[in-house]
Motif scaffolding. Structure first.
Motif, short mmCIF file in Angstrom:
data_model
loop_
_atom_site.label_atom_id
_atom_site.label_comp_id
_atom_site.label_asym_id
_atom_site.label_seq_id
_atom_site.Cartn_x
_atom_site.Cartn_y
_atom_site.Cartn_z
N ILE A 2 -38.28 4.37 41.45
CA ILE A 2 -37.82 3.55 40.75
C ILE A 2 -36.90 2.45 40.40
O ILE A 2 -36.72 1.72 41.48
N PRO A 3 -37.92 1.12 39.47
CA PRO A 3 -37.08 -0.36 39.75
C PRO A 3 -36.46 -0.18 39.41
O PRO A 3 -35.03 0.45 39.40
N THR A 4 -35.38 -1.36 39.99
CA THR A 4 -34.13 -1.67 39.79
C THR A 4 -33.80 -2.21 37.70
O THR A 4 -34.57 -2.20 37.45
N SER A 5 -32.31 -1.85 37.53
CA SER A 5 -32.30 -2.49 36.43
C SER A 5 -32.89 -3.65 35.44
O SER A 5 -32.30 -4.76 36.56
N PHE A 6 -32.71 -3.72 34.57
CA PHE A 6 -33.31 -5.08 34.19
C PHE A 6 -33.09 -4.95 32.20
O PHE A 6 -33.37 -3.76 32.32
N ASP A 7 -33.31 -5.96 31.73
CA ASP A 7 -33.27 -6.06 30.11
C ASP A 7 -34.38 -6.40 29.69
O ASP A 7 -35.40 -6.98 30.47
N TYR A 8 -34.58 -6.08 28.57
CA TYR A 8 -35.64 -5.92 27.61
C TYR A 8 -35.74 -6.71 26.42
O TYR A 8 -34.71 -6.41 25.47
N ALA A 9 -36.78 -7.60 26.21
CA ALA A 9 -37.01 -8.36 24.68
C ALA A 9 -37.83 -8.26 24.50
O ALA A 9 -38.85 -8.76 25.26
N ARG A 10 -38.15 -8.48 23.19
CA ARG A 10 -39.31 -9.02 22.42
C ARG A 10 -39.71 -10.45 22.26
O ARG A 10 -39.53 -10.69 20.53
N ALA A 11 -40.37 -10.44 22.42
CA ALA A 11 -40.50 -11.97 21.85
C ALA A 11 -41.33 -12.60 20.63
O ALA A 11 -42.59 -11.53 20.61
N THR A 12 -41.19 -13.79 19.89
CA THR A 12 -41.77 -13.22 18.10
C THR A 12 -42.87 -14.16 18.39
O THR A 12 -43.58 -14.15 17.83
N SER A 13 -42.35 -15.32 19.27
CA SER A 13 -43.83 -16.72 19.37
C SER A 13 -44.03 -17.39 20.79
O SER A 13 -42.90 -16.72 21.87
N LEU A 14 -44.78 -17.45 20.83
CA LEU A 14 -44.82 -18.52 22.08
C LEU A 14 -43.52 -19.89 22.26
O LEU A 14 -42.96 -19.03 23.51
N ASP A 15 -43.07 -20.10 21.57
CA ASP A 15 -41.99 -20.80 21.83
C ASP A 15 -41.08 -20.20 22.26
O ASP A 15 -40.07 -19.95 23.32
N ASP A 16 -40.64 -18.78 21.68
CA ASP A 16 -39.39 -18.46 21.65
C ASP A 16 -39.43 -17.28 23.28
O ASP A 16 -38.70 -17.63 23.83
N ALA A 17 -40.99 -17.12 23.86
CA ALA A 17 -40.49 -16.83 25.46
C ALA A 17 -41.09 -17.82 25.93
O ALA A 17 -40.59 -16.99 26.82
N ILE A 18 -40.83 -19.12 25.87
CA ILE A 18 -40.60 -19.79 26.61
C ILE A 18 -39.18 -20.53 26.84
O ILE A 18 -39.24 -20.42 27.67
N ALA A 19 -38.58 -20.12 25.68
CA ALA A 19 -37.17 -20.25 25.92
C ALA A 19 -36.83 -19.58 26.36
O ALA A 19 -36.12 -19.82 26.99
N ARG A 20 -37.33 -17.73 26.16
CA ARG A 20 -36.23 -17.29 26.93
C ARG A 20 -36.67 -17.42 28.22
O ARG A 20 -35.93 -16.88 29.72
N LEU A 21 -37.82 -17.85 28.84
CA LEU A 21 -38.18 -17.85 30.51
C LEU A 21 -37.03 -19.14 30.67
O LEU A 21 -37.14 -18.53 32.28
N GLY A 22 -37.05 -19.74 29.82
CA GLY A 22 -35.48 -21.14 30.67
C GLY A 22 -34.50 -20.66 30.80
O GLY A 22 -33.64 -21.49 30.83
N ALA A 23 -33.90 -19.43 30.40
CA ALA A 23 -32.53 -18.55 29.96
C ALA A 23 -32.11 -18.23 31.21
O ALA A 23 -30.90 -18.29 30.93
N GLY A 24 -32.50 -18.61 31.97
CA GLY A 24 -32.42 -17.47 33.48
C GLY A 24 -32.43 -17.16 34.81
O GLY A 24 -34.02 -17.47 34.42
N ASP A 25 -32.61 -17.10 35.61
CA ASP A 25 -33.61 -16.77 36.44
C ASP A 25 -33.55 -14.79 36.72
O ASP A 25 -32.72 -14.20 35.75
N GLY A 26 -34.27 -14.94 37.29
CA GLY A 26 -34.99 -13.41 37.20
C GLY A 26 -35.81 -12.94 36.04
O GLY A 26 -35.88 -12.04 35.16
N VAL A 27 -36.49 -13.65 35.18
CA VAL A 27 -36.51 -13.43 33.75
C VAL A 27 -38.38 -13.48 34.38
O VAL A 27 -39.02 -14.38 34.63
N LYS A 28 -39.18 -12.40 33.67
CA LYS A 28 -40.60 -11.78 33.72
C LYS A 28 -41.27 -12.17 32.46
O LYS A 28 -40.58 -11.29 32.02
N LEU A 29 -42.57 -12.47 32.62
CA LEU A 29 -43.33 -11.94 31.14
C LEU A 29 -44.13 -10.03 31.26
O LEU A 29 -44.08 -10.32 32.13
#
Length: 283
Positions: A2-29
């Protein structure tokens, strides 16, 4: 597992996804998840947040623009395998996608995810090297395009920065190309896979691009094979001579439960010949 716990979010655009990537450590697409989720289950990857990019508008689809074929990063393997445009103008790429995994993998896995993960036994890297494709990437600094020859750099290592996203692939139509592989029976990953693309004029090879996957740390062009073909008549003897040198000079040949290094080295020559014969049949 079983994976460790994680948060989940759905990106609405490429720019949104890029901003979320840079929001903190441990973020994966995540898109199809067929590379990342197994690693998470084994706890080899423990992201704190997953950003779903599968439904970003315009990130999937296949089209022709200005004489080139464009494939969105979130396009599934099944869509690549069955696209009428590719079947007509670049059938080798469609056939390559058709050999990936099984129907479940092909209907969920994406071309962008496969390229970003860059498994040394993946199929796309070899055919995209042979087709001289470009990988289109976006990050905070804007857009850039990287040739496939420069993108694949080492074991699970590509020219992609932590806050960048693969947006798509662009390539020229090419009919005289083929992919041949010896696959693992369970996963259909390549034990040895060879892609070949030929430019032929008057029965003579004006240019050749031949690429290998599955046999070493990452996909690579076989420059000695290409040199053995260039300027030569596309004959049985030329193909045999070119295939005979395939794999020579590669020191880091994989060895595992599926095949020894010696067996892989022998199969490089066999599947180079098959790929070249397949490309010649379409020339």
């Amino acid at each position: 597992m079983i994976p460790t716990s994680f948060d989940y979010a759905r990106a609405t655009s490429l720019d949104d996804a890029i901003a979320r990537l840079g929001a903190g450590d441990g973020v994966k697409l995540v898109a199809g998840g067929h590379s990342l989720i197994p690693l998470m289950k084994l706890r080899l990857s423990e992201p704190t947040t997953l950003i779903d990019i599968a439904r970003i508008p315009g990130l999937s689809g296949i089209k022709e623009k200005d004489g080139k074929i464009e494939i969105g990063a979130a396009t599934t393997h099944h869509a690549v395998a069955t696209a009428a445009l590719l079947r007509d103008k670049c059938v080798a790429l469609a056939e390559t996608a058709e050999t990936i995994g099984d129907p479940q993998v092909r209907n969920r896995g994406t071309i962008g995810g496969s390229l970003a993960h860059a498994d040394p036994a993946a199929d796309y890297p070899a055919i995209l090297l042979a087709l001289d494709a470009e990988i289109h990437i976006k990050g905070k600094g804007g857009w850039r395009a990287v040739k496939a020859a420069d993108f694949f750099q080492g074991l699970f290592t590509v020219d992609l920065q932590p806050e960048e996203i693969i947006a798509g692939v662009q390539l020229k139509p090419q009919k005289a190309a083929a992919y041949a592989k010896l696959h693992q029976r369970a996963s259909h990953f390549a034990i040895v896979g060879v892609a070949a693309s030929l430019d032929v004029a008057g029965g003579t090879v004006s240019a050749a691009r031949v690429a290998l996957t599955g046999a070493s740390t990452h996909a690579m062009r076989l420059a000695n094979v290409e040199a053995a073909l260039a300027g030569k008549a596309l004959s049985d003897d030329t193909i045999a001579a070119a295939a005979a040198v395939a794999g020579d000079g590669i020191d880091d040949i994989n060895a595992d439960i599926h095949a020894s290094a010696d067996y892989r080295r022998a199969m490089i020559k066999v599947f180079t010949r098959r790929a070249l014969e397949g490309a010649r049949a379409r020339a």
